[in-house]
Design an enzyme around this catalytic site. Structure first.
Site, PDB file in Angstrom:
ATOM      1  N   GLU A  32       0.832  -1.205   0.000  1.00 22.69           N
ATOM      2  CA  GLU A  32       0.000   0.000   0.000  1.00 22.69           C
ATOM      3  C   GLU A  32       0.868   1.257   0.000  1.00 22.69           C
ATOM      4  O   GLU A  32       0.684   2.157  -0.824  1.00 22.69           O
ATOM      5  CB  GLU A  32      -0.908  -0.008   1.244  1.00 22.69           C
ATOM      6  N   ASP A  55       1.264   4.063  -3.033  1.00 22.67           N
ATOM      7  CA  ASP A  55       0.961   5.468  -2.810  1.00 22.67           C
ATOM      8  C   ASP A  55       2.166   6.345  -3.159  1.00 22.67           C
ATOM      9  O   ASP A  55       2.041   7.329  -3.886  1.00 22.67           O
ATOM     10  CB  ASP A  55       0.574   5.718  -1.337  1.00 22.67           C
ATOM     11  N   SER A 108      -6.987   3.072  -3.937  1.00 23.77           N
ATOM     12  CA  SER A 108      -5.830   3.602  -3.223  1.00 23.77           C
ATOM     13  C   SER A 108      -4.686   3.907  -4.173  1.00 23.77           C
ATOM     14  O   SER A 108      -3.736   4.570  -3.775  1.00 23.77           O
ATOM     15  CB  SER A 108      -5.389   2.683  -2.092  1.00 23.77           C
TER      16      SER A 108
END
Ligand SMILES: *[C@@H]1O[C@H](CO)[C@@H](O)[C@H](O)[C@H]1NC(C)=O
Ligand SMILES: *[C@@H]1O[C@H](CO)[C@@H](O)[C@H](O)[C@H]1NC(C)=O
Ligand SMILES: *[C@@H]1O[C@H](CO)[C@@H](O)[C@H](O)[C@H]1NC(C)=O
Length: 602
Positions: A303, A307, A517
């Site tokens: 994650e 990002d 995301s």
């Protein structure tokens, strides 16, 4: 009506408030429920009461003296040339300092006195009480749990998450003296059991064995097999020719929870592969630990890497800060018999308290964590949402991934004990003071089917959506009546590509990563470059985006409308992407070149 510095003075207390503080002793025993759940929230089970010596830190959100001042100001400083309220134009971009915001949200001086006299009545000395969040919050440290139970008519117990074994101290119900209901917005930690876990399915690698997952390869067009990389995105959203110029000022912030960190070497490798022009300065980032959040460069995570790599892939050489927010309870670190204050598990509040206390805040901040709105108590969600409004007033664009569950995941049951089925909106994306980002795929772009969207059950239709949302509802007609709340804030606001990302993780290339995301940091990268342009030309950053997005940016064709695809969930086909705003892709995707012309003009 909005006016510059219209103040709504003390409407809350027309009566003898100060008299109350001086002479009357309110009947502290006259308690009324502030919030309660119908049952222990799903996936949690009680482990019984903590030991006698256990202590807790309480956060008490006080109502501001001028109830509407924060939100009125937010719209005034965020709405360019608002046509119906000409006076607003005089304040566009005049963002406030930390001290000015503190004034705006300050409670009436008597509010704090009354709350303190209640605490003193229960034997909590003023020396244990401090203020935070611009004076709007009281923090009470070291409260014995037995005393917290008395104060709040609560029954704090240890609750274990049946999936992860995380253990937290919470109560299923809490109350406040009737005299305080008009003065206190919320108390935490109390009934909020959720943890800002990664939105389910975000930054997942698609497994080839499973066909239920969204597949770009359903299409027959071979071009669509191309991986989504920074060069693909920079060409699609037309950012490739812009070179950020206000490098001493521009900052893009990325939040991370769960001890999930980006890897510096992975970033270097990723940028070498996909932004070979990014050599001077070398791509890098700063890590700031908040609330005990750590950083282990040897242990990068999906994650956080997604990002960081996609924000940098868009916005290099803008400076990037990664906030590593600690405080999630470990399955094995909580020691029920210890006397340690167990305050370490409200990570959104911890992070907001930290960031609001800074004099300088990144102009753009992106977050890819959230949860079902219904798992957040209403009073807690409203208080957190108002803290995002404070960031907007300071000139920050707050961006959230909309979630990866279509219109809802799981059994889509309402958690009020009724068992009613409904679409499940995601918070914080439903907070009207953040910009929430859904997902698209392919070229030409269509909605990605996991893109969460719908309507809040907590926040009403915000003024910037009054032209955009009704046409969608009209077109929808009575399909899904009862499954969603037609009077509310719709989300997401905008979207960006969300499938077939390629990332570097632990030195290896991984492909077929998908999720909103990934879309959120792409949007954050684009927005931070627009704000960079404004800073470089001596203008304020964009700040809270939505009034501008739904107004000028849309009218002047800075947004590509996405008109096909849908977001199935809850055993339905979900909502469809249509002309104009829809609760799958919002207004659509950003056209940087067109937006650059628009921000250059005002
Ligand atoms: C006040 O703070 C001290 C130090 O943190 C703590 O030991 C004590 O329990 C607190 N008292 C109350 C009543 O909260
Ligand atoms: C949770 O605890 C139980 C019992 O101690 C154990 O069997 C299980 O593996 C633990 N689960 C996790 C995710 O740690
Ligand atoms: C619908 O949303 C509004 C806020 O827009 C809220 O006040 C109301 O309670 C919601 N209705 C339901 C059934 O949740």
């Amino acid at each position: 009506m909005h006016h510059c510095w219209l103040s709504v003075l003390s409407i809350l207390f027309p009566g003898p408030l100060s008299g109350l503080a001086m002479s009357l002793t309110p009947r502290w025993g006259d308690m009324r429920t502030k919030h309660m759940w119908a049952a222990v929230p799903e996936h949690w089970e009680s482990m019984g009461h903590p030991s006698d010596g256990a202590m807790i830190d309480l956060r008490i959100a006080l109502k501001p003296d001028r109830e509407n001042a924060l939100v009125d100001t937010l719209y005034e400083v965020s709405s360019p040339q608002h046509q119906r309220h000409l006076l607003l134009h005089c304040r566009y971009g005049t963002h406030l300092s930390k001290e000015q915001v503190a004034d705006l949200v300050a409670p009436h001086q008597d509010t704090r006195k009354i709350v303190e006299s209640w605490l003193e009545y229960h034997g909590v000395p003023p020396s244990n009480v401090s203020t935070s969040h611009g004076g709007g919050w009281l923090t009470v440290t070291g409260v014995p749990v037995s005393k917290a139970n008395d104060l709040l008519g609560a029954s704090y117990q240890l609750y274990r998450h049946t999936g992860t074994n995380e253990t937290i101290l919470r109560t299923v119900r809490y109350a406040l003296p009737t005299a305080l209901h008009g003065l206190v917005k919320t108390v935490a930690p109390t009934t909020f059991f959720g943890l800002p876990r990664t939105l389910r399915q975000t930054s997942r690698k698609r497994s080839r064995g499973r066909t239920a997952l969204p597949s770009r390869r359903d299409g027959t067009d071979d071009e669509n097999d191309e991986a989504v990389t920074p060069s693909y995105l920079r060409s699609l959203y037309k950012t490739a020719t812009y070179r950020p110029a206000a490098l001493d000022m521009s900052v893009l912030g990325i939040t991370g929870f769960h001890d999930q960190y980006p890897g510096a070497e992975d970033l270097t490798l990723f940028m070498t592969l996909h932004r070979s022009d990014a050599v001077d300065p070398d791509p890098t980032f700063t890590v700031i630990g908040v609330n005990g959040g750590g950083y282990d460069p040897e242990d990068p995570d999906h994650e956080a890497n997604l990002d960081m790599q996609y924000a940098q892939g868009m916005a290099w050489p803008i400076r990037h800060i990664f906030y590593s927010i600690g405080g999630l309870p470990d399955s094995d670190s909580f020691i029920p018999d210890s006397n340690q204050p167990e305050n370490s598990n409200e990570p959104f509040l911890e992070w907001l308290e930290y960031i609001i206390n800074q004099d300088d805040i990144p102009q753009t901040i992106t977050t890819s964590y959230g949860g079902d709105e219904q798992t957040f108590p209403l009073d807690y969600a409203q208080s957190v949402c108002e803290l995002f409004a404070q960031l907007g007033v300071r000139g920050v664009s707050v961006i959230f991934a909309s979630g990866d569950l279509g219109v809802g995941g799981g059994d889509c049951k309402k958690n009020d004990g009724s068992g009613t089925v409904e679409f499940l909106p995601i918070f914080p994306p439903t907070c009207p003071y953040v910009t929430s980002v859904g997902s698209t795929r392919d070229i030409p772009e269509v909605a990605a089917d996991f893109s969460s969207g719908g309507f809040s059950n907590y926040f009403k239709l915000p003024p910037y959506q009054t032209d955009a949302v009704p046409p969608f509802l009209q077109q929808l007609g009575d399909q899904y009546t009862g499954l969603y709340n037609a009077s509310s804030r719709g989300f997401p606001d905008i979207s960006a590509q969300g499938v077939d990302f390629e990332i570097v993780l632990g030195g290896e290339l991984e492909d077929e990563i998908f999720g909103t995301s990934g879309s959120a940091p792409i949007v954050a990268g684009i927005i931070s470059m627009l704000s960079d342009y404004r800073l470089a030309t001596n203008r304020p950053p964009l700040g809270f985006l939505n009034p501008w997005l739904y107004g000028r940016a849309l009218r002047l064709q800075g947004i590509n409308d996405i008109t096909s695809g849908s977001n199935p969930g809850c055993d339905t086909d979900g909502f469809s992407a249509v002309d104009g705003w829809d609760p799958v892709t919002g207004l659509g995707t950003l056209d940087f070149e067109a937006l650059l012309h628009i921000v250059a003009a005002n």
